[in-house]
Structures are given as C-alpha cells and as structure tokens.
Design an enzyme around this catalytic site. Structure first.
Site, PDB file in Angstrom:
ATOM      1  N   SER A  20      55.221  87.938  56.789  1.00  0.00           N
ATOM      2  CA  SER A  20      55.208  89.244  56.127  1.00  0.00           C
ATOM      3  C   SER A  20      56.633  89.790  56.004  1.00  0.00           C
ATOM      4  O   SER A  20      56.840  90.864  55.449  1.00  0.00           O
ATOM      5  CB  SER A  20      54.323  90.238  56.888  1.00  0.00           C
ATOM      6  OG  SER A  20      54.706  90.335  58.238  1.00  0.00           O
ATOM      7  N   ASN A 107      50.808  94.749  67.855  1.00  0.00           N
ATOM      8  CA  ASN A 107      49.721  95.555  67.287  1.00  0.00           C
ATOM      9  C   ASN A 107      50.002  97.050  67.347  1.00  0.00           C
ATOM     10  O   ASN A 107      49.792  97.768  66.371  1.00  0.00           O
ATOM     11  CB  ASN A 107      48.394  95.220  67.978  1.00  0.00           C
ATOM     12  CG  ASN A 107      47.998  93.772  67.744  1.00  0.00           C
ATOM     13  OD1 ASN A 107      48.612  93.091  66.925  1.00  0.00           O
ATOM     14  ND2 ASN A 107      46.987  93.309  68.459  1.00  0.00           N
ATOM     15  N   THR A 152      37.900 121.075  23.992  1.00  0.00           N
ATOM     16  CA  THR A 152      36.870 120.413  24.794  1.00  0.00           C
ATOM     17  C   THR A 152      36.356 119.308  23.879  1.00  0.00           C
ATOM     18  O   THR A 152      36.318 119.488  22.646  1.00  0.00           O
ATOM     19  CB  THR A 152      35.701 121.359  25.179  1.00  0.00           C
ATOM     20  OG1 THR A 152      35.103 121.842  23.986  1.00  0.00           O
ATOM     21  CG2 THR A 152      36.181 122.545  26.019  1.00  0.00           C
ATOM     22  N   HIS A 153      36.009 118.178  24.442  1.00  0.00           N
ATOM     23  CA  HIS A 153      35.593 117.004  23.652  1.00  0.00           C
ATOM     24  C   HIS A 153      36.675 116.609  22.640  1.00  0.00           C
ATOM     25  O   HIS A 153      36.368 116.025  21.608  1.00  0.00           O
ATOM     26  CB  HIS A 153      34.275 117.249  22.908  1.00  0.00           C
ATOM     27  CG  HIS A 153      33.214 117.884  23.754  1.00  0.00           C
ATOM     28  ND1 HIS A 153      32.300 117.149  24.474  1.00  0.00           N
ATOM     29  CD2 HIS A 153      32.957 119.193  24.047  1.00  0.00           C
ATOM     30  CE1 HIS A 153      31.501 117.981  25.143  1.00  0.00           C
ATOM     31  NE2 HIS A 153      31.894 119.233  24.906  1.00  0.00           N
ATOM     32  N   SER A 274      60.329 100.456  17.737  1.00  0.00           N
ATOM     33  CA  SER A 274      59.565  99.240  17.485  1.00  0.00           C
ATOM     34  C   SER A 274      60.522  98.174  16.965  1.00  0.00           C
ATOM     35  O   SER A 274      61.475  98.486  16.261  1.00  0.00           O
ATOM     36  CB  SER A 274      58.486  99.532  16.437  1.00  0.00           C
ATOM     37  OG  SER A 274      58.143  98.362  15.737  1.00  0.00           O
ATOM     38  N   LYS A 280      59.359 104.013  13.989  1.00  0.00           N
ATOM     39  CA  LYS A 280      58.601 104.345  15.197  1.00  0.00           C
ATOM     40  C   LYS A 280      59.426 104.990  16.299  1.00  0.00           C
ATOM     41  O   LYS A 280      60.580 104.659  16.520  1.00  0.00           O
ATOM     42  CB  LYS A 280      57.927 103.077  15.762  1.00  0.00           C
ATOM     43  CG  LYS A 280      56.801 102.526  14.937  1.00  0.00           C
ATOM     44  CD  LYS A 280      55.645 103.499  14.726  1.00  0.00           C
ATOM     45  CE  LYS A 280      54.855 103.733  15.978  1.00  0.00           C
ATOM     46  NZ  LYS A 280      54.105 102.533  16.386  1.00  0.00           N
ATOM     47  N   ASN A 282      58.102 105.732  20.118  1.00  0.00           N
ATOM     48  CA  ASN A 282      56.877 105.598  20.914  1.00  0.00           C
ATOM     49  C   ASN A 282      56.993 106.246  22.300  1.00  0.00           C
ATOM     50  O   ASN A 282      58.024 106.130  22.952  1.00  0.00           O
ATOM     51  CB  ASN A 282      56.542 104.115  21.092  1.00  0.00           C
ATOM     52  CG  ASN A 282      56.232 103.436  19.768  1.00  0.00           C
ATOM     53  OD1 ASN A 282      55.660 104.054  18.875  1.00  0.00           O
ATOM     54  ND2 ASN A 282      56.629 102.183  19.651  1.00  0.00           N
ATOM     55  N   GLU A 287      52.621 106.090  28.276  1.00  0.00           N
ATOM     56  CA  GLU A 287      51.651 104.994  28.277  1.00  0.00           C
ATOM     57  C   GLU A 287      51.744 104.171  29.559  1.00  0.00           C
ATOM     58  O   GLU A 287      50.740 103.780  30.136  1.00  0.00           O
ATOM     59  CB  GLU A 287      51.864 104.109  27.046  1.00  0.00           C
ATOM     60  CG  GLU A 287      51.552 104.839  25.756  1.00  0.00           C
ATOM     61  CD  GLU A 287      52.072 104.084  24.552  1.00  0.00           C
ATOM     62  OE1 GLU A 287      51.301 103.367  23.928  1.00  0.00           O
ATOM     63  OE2 GLU A 287      53.278 104.199  24.254  1.00  0.00           O
ATOM     64  N   TYR A 314      42.348  94.423  66.345  1.00  0.00           N
ATOM     65  CA  TYR A 314      43.281  93.874  65.362  1.00  0.00           C
ATOM     66  C   TYR A 314      42.774  92.553  64.803  1.00  0.00           C
ATOM     67  O   TYR A 314      42.282  91.700  65.540  1.00  0.00           O
ATOM     68  CB  TYR A 314      44.681  93.654  65.974  1.00  0.00           C
ATOM     69  CG  TYR A 314      45.674  93.146  64.941  1.00  0.00           C
ATOM     70  CD1 TYR A 314      46.345  94.034  64.106  1.00  0.00           C
ATOM     71  CD2 TYR A 314      45.891  91.776  64.770  1.00  0.00           C
ATOM     72  CE1 TYR A 314      47.215  93.569  63.130  1.00  0.00           C
ATOM     73  CE2 TYR A 314      46.763  91.306  63.797  1.00  0.00           C
ATOM     74  CZ  TYR A 314      47.425  92.208  62.977  1.00  0.00           C
ATOM     75  OH  TYR A 314      48.279  91.755  62.014  1.00  0.00           O
ATOM     76  N   GLN A 319      47.352  92.733  58.065  1.00  0.00           N
ATOM     77  CA  GLN A 319      48.682  92.551  57.496  1.00  0.00           C
ATOM     78  C   GLN A 319      48.669  92.784  55.979  1.00  0.00           C
ATOM     79  O   GLN A 319      49.702  93.080  55.380  1.00  0.00           O
ATOM     80  CB  GLN A 319      49.182  91.141  57.826  1.00  0.00           C
ATOM     81  CG  GLN A 319      50.578  90.847  57.347  1.00  0.00           C
ATOM     82  CD  GLN A 319      51.107  89.549  57.917  1.00  0.00           C
ATOM     83  OE1 GLN A 319      51.332  89.433  59.110  1.00  0.00           O
ATOM     84  NE2 GLN A 319      51.277  88.550  57.064  1.00  0.00           N
ATOM     85  N   LYS A 322      50.083  96.177  53.851  1.00  0.00           N
ATOM     86  CA  LYS A 322      51.424  96.656  53.487  1.00  0.00           C
ATOM     87  C   LYS A 322      51.790  96.508  52.022  1.00  0.00           C
ATOM     88  O   LYS A 322      52.381  97.422  51.446  1.00  0.00           O
ATOM     89  CB  LYS A 322      52.468  95.976  54.365  1.00  0.00           C
ATOM     90  CG  LYS A 322      52.578  96.689  55.689  1.00  0.00           C
ATOM     91  CD  LYS A 322      53.392  95.919  56.687  1.00  0.00           C
ATOM     92  CE  LYS A 322      52.739  96.022  58.031  1.00  0.00           C
ATOM     93  NZ  LYS A 322      51.429  95.341  58.106  1.00  0.00           N
TER      94      LYS A 322
HETATM   95  N1  ARG Z   1      52.883  91.253  60.690  1.00  0.00           N
HETATM   96  C1  ARG Z   1      51.738  91.755  61.409  1.00  0.00           C
HETATM   97  C2  ARG Z   1      51.039  92.824  60.568  1.00  0.00           C
HETATM   98  O1  ARG Z   1      51.648  93.314  59.672  1.00  0.00           O
HETATM   99  C3  ARG Z   1      52.164  92.349  62.712  1.00  0.00           C
HETATM  100  C4  ARG Z   1      51.137  92.325  63.780  1.00  0.00           C
HETATM  101  C5  ARG Z   1      50.834  90.941  64.194  1.00  0.00           C
HETATM  102  N2  ARG Z   1      49.947  90.924  65.309  1.00  0.00           N
HETATM  103  C6  ARG Z   1      49.295  89.811  65.695  1.00  0.00           C
HETATM  104  N3  ARG Z   1      48.497  89.919  66.694  1.00  0.00           N
HETATM  105  N4  ARG Z   1      49.422  88.681  65.051  1.00  0.00           N
HETATM  106  O2  ARG Z   1      49.904  93.155  60.795  1.00  0.00           O
END
Ligand code: ARG
Length: 455
Positions: A20, A107, A152-153, A274, A280, A282, A287, A314, A319, A322
């Site tokens: 990650s 964790n 409206t509409h 364009s 044009k 735009n 958009e 966990y 993961q 993110k």
């Molecule tokens: N990169 C992991 C995450 O974003 C960190 C936690 C990893 N924990 C584990 N027990 N493997 O969740």
C-alpha cells in the site's frame, strides 16, 4: 518485520498485490506525529529512556524532512508507510528504533494515521467550501438587481432573483460543511493503545497520547477502534453530496451559458474550444464537475462494500479504504477550487435574464393570488387564471395584454387593477415572507452569509 515464524520470503506477486506504500505514503506526517506521541508515552511508562526517546524523535524528524524533500526511498518490500518509516528509523538509530513498536500494532497505528489524515483534510476542505461560498455570495451581491425565471420541471415557473438562486447553493454547501464538522467531531477520537485488537499488557497513558495528537478523547472499545471505518464512509458520503450539489449547480450553469438561455458567460480561461467547430465555447469545467460525481459515488460504494462482510476485527480488506478516500479527497478539493475560480470570473447577462423573466406567464400565480385577495377561493382563482392563459394562447396575446373585457368575460372578479400584478419589481417586493425571493430578503441574507462565512 515478522521474520521469526517464516522461513521463506514473501513472493514477489504477493508483495505487488499487497503493498500500500504506493498510495499510503501520503500519511507520512501523521504516521510520524503518531509515533512521536507513542514514544513519549513509552518514555513516561519507562519502556524508553530519555536518550532513546530523543533519538527516536530526532530520527523521525529527519525522515520527515527527507520525505518532504523527495529524498526518501520507499520500498515495496516494506509494504506500507508504517513499516517503511519504522525500518528506516531502526536502520538509522538501532535498538531504540526497534523499541518503538512496543504496545502498538499497525492496526491501531493505521487507524490513528487515517483519522489524523482525515482530520487535516476535512479542515482544509471546510476552508475550500467557505471560499466557494464566499464567491457565490459575492456574485449574488454584485448582481442583486438581476431577475430570472425560476423553473420547475425545467419549465418557467415564477420570477426569482439571481442572487436567491445562487444563495440556494450556499445553503446546500453550508449543510455539507456542517456534515464535515459533525463527522470530524465523531472521528476525532484516539484509537492508539488498542493494539492489534485487545490493547496491551503494557498500559501506556492513552490520554496523554490523545492529548498530544489533538484528539478530543480516546476510543472505548479496542475491537471497534481498530476495525471502525465508519468515519471514512461518512466522509465519502459527504464528499458525494458536495459533488452532487456542485453537479446540480453545474447543470444550471450549463443551461445558463447555452445560446438558448444566454444568462451567463464564463471566461475564456474557464472554457474550452472545439477542435473542429470554430465557434464553440464549451463549459467543460461544469461538465467534468458533473462527471466527477460518478467517481465520488463509486468511491462511497467501494468502502461500504469493502466493510460490509468483515468479521471483527482487522481484516486486510480494510487496506482498500485508502484509495477511494484519497481519490475522493483529491477530487473534491480540485473540484471546489476550479469552481471557485470559474464562478468568480463569470459574467451575468442581465438583459437576457430580464427578457426571460418578463414572460407575463411567470406571474399567472400572482394573478390567482390577486383574485384570492378579492375573495375568490384559490381553486376557483386557479381555474379563472387558467382560462385567461388559454385565451392568451389561443389569441396569441401576452397574458398582460389581454383586455379587461376579455378578462371580465371569464369573471367579473377581474378589475382594472388586475394588470398591476404584472410589474416584476412589485411582484418580487410583495413576497415579504422570510425565505422568498425579494430584494430586501436577499440583501439581508447576503449580509448574513458575509458574517457567517467569516466565523
Ligand atoms: N497497510 C495496512 C492497511 O492499510 C496497515 C495495517 C496492516 N495490518 C495488518 N495486520 N496486516 O490496512
């Protein structure tokens, strides 16, 4: 990091699949802040000496400077930001670095970093919302006299003030801002000390850590603390809603700048041409803003789906929180910024707005209100005006140009003063209730927002 139990290296594909660091590196500041607070709690507890703490703090700050300067080499082998930093620290300062992870797991570490990260970003986004609101308020203020049809509409309904229309978006954005603040309050709670899932026998002072990191309090349940991603879902929902509001505004703006409406013009800087059609101009920003809603909603669905089947506590699935989070943060920030700039430069074509708003049919409801004031029950008044509208359509005569005789052929409740209804300014001024589009109300609301936005 877990070499004791294993006799073989992690396979390359597994490393590639599981890393990650390529995206969570951006939490380095939060990770370092968290580690320093954790180390300070260890110092108090006695698992670190002052000397060890000092070298940890110094080492982490050096690493931070290196990352900031782009000189730090991240390694996929070390999977994530937490292990990259810890391992660099230990390589640098030796044993003291190896003590840092005492009474901590990745964790609770990742839960802490992500909360800190979300807090920092939410505060920034709240500022961007304020900046956008203040541009909308400024445009409303500079164009207080502009009247346009309210729809409206997508059919012309009643006249409104351009400022009233824009201030409607200021309201929406304000609720979004409130949602961000609420959500921030809910997640500004320290999970550090929850360990892998069951705390630790080394009882560091969790309150001290929380205080150092600016958390309001500490989590009550270690299992919940490390597996909770509610706040990410809440944030992503809020971002989706901000996106939705901006998308609706974009849709209005796209219509407004079309030749058919012609109500506004965006600057050359914020529009594109364009490659084929030379004439044009735009509204791509609008958009794309509308289009971005798709990914914001997609990110929300990703996180909800990732969480829904997870047993406590966990699981590595987490993961996957993110990338959608980071993507929505980046998306919403850029979207707010570009719209702020574009709306600040927008020109309003007062005449075109007025021309459209001067359609007398927009005041058909006011004509019904006129009859009501003469004692006609509203349902009958509605019908009597409907009949006048039909005569106007059949005879190709604007509603306000029908003769008194024509009106009186429908009902003698119509008198000569019926035509006074068709004055736009009066029509707006007569809407004195709070919440209605009227020059005085709008002026007061603009003042209200000017003060509110400062707070
Ligand atoms: N990169 C992991 C995450 O974003 C960190 C936690 C990893 N924990 C584990 N027990 N493997 O969740």
């Amino acid at each position: 990091m877990w070499k004791g139990r294993f006799s073989k290296q992690t396979a390359d594909l597994v490393q590639q699949f599981g890393e990650s660091i390529s995206y969570d590196w951006r939490m380095y500041r939060q990770d370092i802040r968290g580690s320093i607070a954790h180390a300070r709690a260890q110092l108090k507890f006695g698992t670190l000496t002052q000397e060890e703490f000092d070298s940890i703090e110094k080492g982490l700050k050096e690493i931070e400077t290196e990352i900031e300067a782009g000189e730090f080499e991240f390694s996929t082998e070390l999977e994530d930001i937490h292990m990259n930093i810890e391992s660099a620290l230990t390589a640098r300062i030796g044993d003291a670095g190896a003590k840092l992870h005492t009474a901590r797991s990745r964790n609770d570490q990742v839960a802490t970093d992500t909360r800190l990260y979300c807090r920092d970003e939410a505060i920034e986004i709240e500022g961007l919302i304020r900046a956008f609101q203040s541009v909308l308020v400024k445009v409303a203020k500079d164009n207080q006299e502009v009247i346009l049809p309210g729809y409206t509409h997508l059919q012309r309904g009643q006249p409104v003030l351009f400022s009233h229309h824009l201030l409607a978006y200021v309201e929406m954005l304000d609720r979004d801002l409130g949602r961000l603040r609420d959500c921030r309050q809910r997640f500004n709670v320290s999970p550090l000390g929850s360990g892998a899932l069951a705390g630790s026998t080394i009882n560091l002072d969790r309150n001290q850590i929380a205080e150092e990191l600016g958390f309001d309090t500490i989590t009550r349940n270690s299992m919940d603390a490390i597996s909770d991603r509610d706040y990410i879902a809440e944030l992503l929902f809020t971002f989706s809603l901000i996106g939705t509001h901006l998308s609706r505004l974009s849709e209005d703006a796209i219509l407004w700048c079309s030749a058919e409406f012609g109500f506004v013009t965006f600057s050359d800087e914020h529009t594109t041409g364009s490659s084929l059609m030379p004439q044009k101009k735009n509204p791509d920003v609008c958009e794309i803003t509308r289009g971005k809603t798709g990914r914001l909603n997609g990110n929300l669905v990703s996180i909800l789906t990732a969480i829904k089947g997870l047993p406590l506590t966990y699981n590595r699935d987490l993961q996957e929180d993110k990338e959608p989070l980071f993507d929505s943060i980046d998306t919403i920030k850029l979207t707010l910024q570009v719209n702020t700039e574009m709306f600040a430069e927008m020109t309003i074509n007062n005449e075109r707005c007025l021309e459209a708003a001067s359609d007398p049919l927009l005041l058909a409801t006011d004509l019904a209100d006129y009859l009501v004031k003469k004692g006609v029950p509203f349902r009958s008044a509605h019908e009597l005006v409907g009949k006048a509208v039909a005569i106007s359509a059949d005879t190709h005569t604007p509603l306000d140009k029908l003769s008194l005789e024509q009106l009186q052929s429908i009902s003698d409740a119509y008198e000569a003063d019926a035509f006074d209804v068709f004055d736009l300014q009066t029509a707006l001024n007569n809407r004195t209730n709070l919440g209605a589009p009227n020059f005085e109300n709008s002026k007061k609301l603009i003042e209200f927002w000017e003060t509110e936005i400062q707070s």
